[in-house]
Design a protein around this motif. Structure first.
Motif, PDB file in Angstrom:
ATOM      1  N   GLU A   6      -2.837   2.215  10.170  1.00  0.00           N
ATOM      2  CA  GLU A   6      -3.933   1.634   9.394  1.00  0.00           C
ATOM      3  C   GLU A   6      -3.986   2.266   8.011  1.00  0.00           C
ATOM      4  OE1 GLU A   6      -8.762   0.734   9.902  1.00  0.00           O
ATOM      5  OE2 GLU A   6      -7.661   1.811  11.448  1.00  0.00           O
TER       6      GLU A   6
ATOM      7  N   TYR B  46      -6.821   2.855   4.955  1.00  0.00           N
ATOM      8  CA  TYR B  46      -8.280   2.855   4.785  1.00  0.00           C
ATOM      9  C   TYR B  46      -8.654   2.602   3.333  1.00  0.00           C
ATOM     10  CZ  TYR B  46      -8.044   5.082   9.360  1.00  0.00           C
ATOM     11  OH  TYR B  46      -7.769   5.377  10.681  1.00  0.00           O
ATOM     12  N   TYR B  47      -9.791   1.877   3.163  1.00  0.00           N
ATOM     13  CA  TYR B  47     -10.289   1.556   1.825  1.00  0.00           C
ATOM     14  C   TYR B  47     -11.778   1.855   1.751  1.00  0.00           C
ATOM     15  CZ  TYR B  47      -5.811  -0.703   1.200  1.00  0.00           C
ATOM     16  OH  TYR B  47      -4.479  -0.938   1.111  1.00  0.00           O
TER      17      TYR B  47
ATOM     18  N   SER C 182       0.817  -1.213   0.000  1.00  0.00           N
ATOM     19  CA  SER C 182       0.000   0.000   0.000  1.00  0.00           C
ATOM     20  C   SER C 182       0.849   1.260   0.000  1.00  0.00           C
ATOM     21  CB  SER C 182      -0.928  -0.001   1.218  1.00  0.00           C
ATOM     22  OG  SER C 182      -0.179  -0.130   2.415  1.00  0.00           O
TER      23      SER C 182
ATOM     24  N   ALA D 146      -6.487   2.571  -1.939  1.00  0.00           N
ATOM     25  CA  ALA D 146      -6.482   3.200  -0.608  1.00  0.00           C
ATOM     26  C   ALA D 146      -7.097   4.592  -0.652  1.00  0.00           C
ATOM     27  CB  ALA D 146      -5.059   3.278  -0.071  1.00  0.00           C
ATOM     28  N   THR D 147      -7.914   4.900   0.336  1.00  0.00           N
ATOM     29  CA  THR D 147      -8.525   6.228   0.443  1.00  0.00           C
ATOM     30  C   THR D 147      -7.853   7.086   1.516  1.00  0.00           C
ATOM     31  OG1 THR D 147     -10.185   5.405   2.013  1.00  0.00           O
ATOM     32  CG2 THR D 147     -10.758   5.364  -0.337  1.00  0.00           C
TER      33      THR D 147
ATOM     34  N   LYS E  83      -4.632   7.020   5.050  1.00  0.00           N
ATOM     35  CA  LYS E  83      -3.730   6.308   5.947  1.00  0.00           C
ATOM     36  C   LYS E  83      -3.673   7.032   7.283  1.00  0.00           C
ATOM     37  CE  LYS E  83      -0.733   4.595   2.238  1.00  0.00           C
ATOM     38  NZ  LYS E  83       0.627   4.599   1.660  1.00  0.00           N
ATOM     39  N   LEU E  84      -3.394   6.250   8.315  1.00  0.00           N
ATOM     40  CA  LEU E  84      -3.210   6.806   9.655  1.00  0.00           C
ATOM     41  C   LEU E  84      -1.811   6.444  10.138  1.00  0.00           C
ATOM     42  CD1 LEU E  84      -4.158   8.111  12.343  1.00  0.00           C
ATOM     43  CD2 LEU E  84      -5.075   5.863  12.977  1.00  0.00           C
TER      44      LEU E  84
ATOM     45  N   ARG F 286      -3.765  11.682  10.069  1.00  0.00           N
ATOM     46  CA  ARG F 286      -4.570  10.938   9.092  1.00  0.00           C
ATOM     47  C   ARG F 286      -4.744  11.785   7.847  1.00  0.00           C
ATOM     48  NH1 ARG F 286     -10.465   7.906   9.866  1.00  0.00           N
ATOM     49  NH2 ARG F 286     -10.836   7.546   7.655  1.00  0.00           N
TER      50      ARG F 286
ATOM     51  N   SER G 288      -5.013  11.639   3.098  1.00  0.00           N
ATOM     52  CA  SER G 288      -5.232  10.886   1.862  1.00  0.00           C
ATOM     53  C   SER G 288      -3.974  10.176   1.410  1.00  0.00           C
ATOM     54  CB  SER G 288      -5.701  11.838   0.763  1.00  0.00           C
ATOM     55  OG  SER G 288      -4.736  12.859   0.529  1.00  0.00           O
TER      56      SER G 288
END
Length: 244
Positions: free
Chosen positions: A241, A243-244, A48, A105-106, A108-109, A187, A189
């Motif tokens: 994490e 995110y999707y 990712s 992926a939308t 990330k953290l 967090r 994009s």
């Protein structure tokens, strides 16, 4: 053809980052070697994103394709028996063949951890940045609020960054204190090379009174890396994490 998605946790201390490279052992390398042993065929993982040398992850996502019909559990429990103790597959799932962990992926953290204590901590040294003295978290939060939104983050881009654009969206920056530990959750994009670590280095200067909280908009507008803070050490950063 099966497309297998892995969620991976690792301690990046002893690795030259995620991505394969000729001058050091990487996370991708040890995973691909373990998969090749498990499946008796060469495997190429698609991640990712990348993490630098010394950076950790709790939720790195990667995918690979195979025609093997072994149970999904073999890609987690079975694979973990072949991996070193500082790398583990937390979860394996089968996804559609068009799923790509990077392009789908939308957001990330990331979490950065600072040990703001007088004495260094042997138990925290591999997972935090030790700083002497207190940090003014209130002014750091005011400065961090200026980073939220869509901005040109050229001033916080690390050397060697090959991104075609330096515009990124930051959805939130949360700063909390837990005893002697200060966590900075970022967090967004997506992030430029060293962007989060450069953000942290700049916010620390604010918290130490060496930079004004309201200077951040001008810093971003100038777009010059030399005007921002230092790059915080890699050991304090963790990909929490995707995110999707």
């Amino acid at each position: 053809m099966r497309n297998i998605k892995l969620i991976i946790e690792y301690d990046g201390t002893n690795y030259a980052g995620w991505q394969l490279q000729p001058n050091g052992v990487t996370i991708q390398q040890v995973l691909e070697e373990a998969l090749a042993t498990l499946l008796h065929e060469p495997v190429r993982l698609h991640g990712s994103g990348r993490t630098d040398a010394g950076v950790h992850a709790r939720g790195m996502v990667a995918c690979f394709t195979t025609e093997k019909t072994i149970p999904l559990r073999a890609f987690s429990d079975g694979l973990n028996t072949l991996l070193p103790q500082d790398v583990v597959v937390r979860q394996a799932t089968e996804v559609t063949t068009d799923f790509h962990p990077r392009y789908a992926a939308t957001g990330k953290l990331y979490r950065y951890t600072i040990h703001a204590g007088g004495r260094r901590s042997p138990l925290s040294r591999l997972y935090s940045w030790h700083l002497r003295g207190e940090l003014d978290l209130d002014v750091m939060r005011r400065a961090a609020a200026c980073l939220v939104g869509e901005h040109d983050f050229a001033a916080l881009r690390g050397a060697g960054c090959a991104a075609r654009t330096t515009v990124r969206r930051v959805d939130g920056v949360v700063i909390e204190k837990h005893g002697e530990l200060v966590t900075i959750d970022v967090r967004g994009s997506g992030f430029l090379r060293h962007m989060v670590r450069n953000m942290v280095g700049t916010l620390v200067e604010v918290g130490q009174g060496r930079r004004a909280a309201d200077s951040i908009p001008d810093l971003l507008a100038a777009g010059e890396r030399s005007k921002a803070g230092i790059t915080a050490p890699a050991c304090g950063l963790c990909l929490v994490e995707v995110y999707y």
